[in-house]
Design an enzyme around this catalytic site. Structure first.
Site, PDB file in Angstrom:
ATOM      1  N   SER A  91       0.853  -1.270   0.039  1.00  0.00           N
ATOM      2  CA  SER A  91      -0.081  -0.070   0.124  1.00  0.00           C
ATOM      3  C   SER A  91       0.807   1.378   0.030  1.00  0.00           C
ATOM      4  CB  SER A  91      -1.202   0.172   1.228  1.00  0.00           C
ATOM      5  OG  SER A  91      -2.081   0.693   1.082  1.00  0.00           O
ATOM      6  N   ASP A 204      -6.198  -3.679  -2.083  1.00  0.00           N
ATOM      7  CA  ASP A 204      -4.972  -3.094  -1.171  1.00  0.00           C
ATOM      8  C   ASP A 204      -4.346  -4.427  -0.579  1.00  0.00           C
ATOM      9  OD1 ASP A 204      -3.661  -1.791   0.870  1.00  0.00           O
ATOM     10  OD2 ASP A 204      -5.310  -0.838   1.611  1.00  0.00           O
TER      11      ASP A 204
END
Length: 315
Positions: A91, A204
């Site tokens: 991320s 993510d």
């Protein structure tokens, strides 16, 4: 039936054409993104051993705005002469890791983090697919500033962690389009649209593996430094919601077994609350730097005991 006048007929045709174009654009805005082509990042369930074997790996956790603490840690490592030749990021860790892998210094990353704020990276739209941010701007931002270099062509080796959306399995990208990989790693469910790559959707990396130490181990790293920016659950203020507390507890539980695989863990002692404001980026960076400086003597001792020379790359 009364015939329309030529003028009314032309107006109706024009209105219909415009309406069709608007509808098409709205539908296109909601169309799922799917990257295809020879530069598509290839998802791996396990990272292949690297040659030459990485000497020191730095693993950067996810964490949104908290992730800017990574910049402060990088600054301390640079000043201490700790040479890192593999970066693993998830991320926000993948975003900052990609720029560090491209040879930018912590000071340059700090300047980038304050250049325009979140709107520099996010293309907000009510028509984004399963979220309110498309992600194309983030992808372009990364690729433009990296000079469109593929992951495997960066000066420092990079692994990007993401989550396969269909079964929530962690996956890793070590080659291909860097912007697409970072976009996939950062696709927070319900916020940033999922990223399709060759027909498979990713989201993510925080959803499966916020701190991907295993990737560095699989690559063969001799010494792994991990950086976690997750707040400690016991730091939750009295007004924190049950959902906020539960999310931090779940995230900490996913991180714990990975942190145990690292040779050294730096935990940035950030407050429970975070913010997308540039002022918070600066505060997070300063906190990461203070945390790393406080732990630096112990880290140097661990490196020495592991036979890792600081200040020069081993042959």
């Amino acid at each position: 039936m009364a015939k329309q006048s030529p003028m009314r007929h032309r107006l109706n045709l024009r209105f219909g054409t415009v309406a069709a174009a608007v509808a098409a654009s709205l539908l296109a805005g909601c169309t799922a993104f799917n990257h295809t082509g020879p530069d598509s990042p290839v998802a791996q369930l396990a990272v292949q051993p690297m040659e030459p074997r990485p000497r020191v790996a730095l693993v950067l956790s996810s964490g949104g705005p908290r992730g800017y603490a990574h910049i402060g840690v990088m600054r301390v490592l640079e000043e201490a002469g700790i040479e890192v030749d593999l970066v693993v990021g998830t991320s926000v860790g993948s975003l900052l890791g990609a720029f560090w892998a491209d040879g930018r210094s912590a000071a340059e990353l700090d300047a980038l983090s304050q250049d325009g704020g979140p709107l520099t990276l996010f293309d907000l739209s009510p028509f984004a697919d399963r979220g309110w941010i498309h992600g194309q701007r983030l992808q372009d931002y990364v690729n433009t500033r990296l000079g469109n270099k593929a992951i495997e062509d960066l000066p420092r080796r990079l692994v990007v962690g993401a989550t396969r959306r269909s079964d929530k399995m962690p996956v890793f990208f070590s080659s291909g389009n860097a912007g697409v990989a970072v976009r996939a790693s950062s696709a927070v469910p319900g916020i940033l649209s999922p990223v399709g790559i060759e027909g498979i959707e990713y989201e993510d990396g925080d959803e499966s593996l916020p701190l991907a130490v295993r990737a560095a181990r699989q690559a063969g790293a001799r010494f792994v430094i991990a950086v976690d920016v997750t707040p400690r659950p016991e730091m939750a203020p009295s007004d924190a919601s049950a959902a906020q507390r539960e999310r931090v507890i779940r995230r900490s539980a996913r991180i714990a077994p990975e942190a145990a695989l690292a040779d050294y863990l730096i935990h940035a002692e950030l407050d429970f609350a975070a913010s997308p404001l540039p002022s918070y980026f600066r505060a997070a960076r300063a906190t990461g730097e203070r945390s790393a400086r406080r732990q630096l003597p112990q880290l140097l001792a661990r490196l020495k005991s592991a036979g890792v020379t600081v200040g020069a790359v081993a042959p």
